[in-house]
Design a protein around this motif. Sequence first.
Motif, PDB file in Angstrom:
ATOM      1  N   ALA A  16       0.835  -1.205   0.000  1.00  0.00           N
ATOM      2  CA  ALA A  16       0.000   0.000   0.000  1.00  0.00           C
ATOM      3  C   ALA A  16       0.873   1.261   0.000  1.00  0.00           C
ATOM      4  CB  ALA A  16      -0.933  -0.004   1.203  1.00  0.00           C
ATOM      5  N   LEU A  17       1.942   1.245   0.777  1.00  0.00           N
ATOM      6  CA  LEU A  17       2.848   2.390   0.797  1.00  0.00           C
ATOM      7  C   LEU A  17       3.492   2.598  -0.570  1.00  0.00           C
ATOM      8  CD1 LEU A  17       4.627   1.840   4.223  1.00  0.00           C
ATOM      9  CD2 LEU A  17       3.078   3.713   3.634  1.00  0.00           C
ATOM     10  N   GLY A  18       3.899   1.514  -1.192  1.00  0.00           N
ATOM     11  CA  GLY A  18       4.537   1.607  -2.499  1.00  0.00           C
ATOM     12  C   GLY A  18       3.596   2.041  -3.602  1.00  0.00           C
ATOM     13  N   ALA A  19       2.299   1.727  -3.450  1.00  0.00           N
ATOM     14  CA  ALA A  19       1.320   2.070  -4.477  1.00  0.00           C
ATOM     15  C   ALA A  19       0.764   3.483  -4.305  1.00  0.00           C
ATOM     16  CB  ALA A  19       0.170   1.063  -4.452  1.00  0.00           C
ATOM     17  N   ALA A  20       0.968   4.075  -3.150  1.00  0.00           N
ATOM     18  CA  ALA A  20       0.448   5.418  -2.896  1.00  0.00           C
ATOM     19  C   ALA A  20       1.165   6.440  -3.770  1.00  0.00           C
ATOM     20  CB  ALA A  20       0.618   5.773  -1.418  1.00  0.00           C
TER      21      ALA A  20
END
Length: 125
Positions: A16-20
Amino acid sequence: MVGPETLAGQVDIADALGAAPGREPAWISFTVPQDRGDEAYFAPLAGLRAGPGTELYLSLVSYHPDKQARGTAEAQAALIDRFLPGDGRPWGICTECVMARAERADVPRLIGLHREILQRLATAG
């Protein structure tokens, strides 16, 4: 306090952090309890989608190394290598909570344990 049952939740957060939108995380640390050596715990790493610019660290340095069975870090490292996506990405080691719970007097020993574990992993691999 209850430890994680698997790395699934941590992998979900990392993804999720990487996709934000915005900047890719520089690094992500994953908790590995010192007594976990089962495939089920590490298997969620196979679904990790962290970008190539994100460094990965797994907590193989135990706060209580005298209570840990010999060879545990090597067995855990083999499982990490088995389940991480096959991009050949290097990964590093750390303590749980990135030494946040360490007593000041314990820090030199923990740093020494980092060195010792890295040397053992280099000769094992």
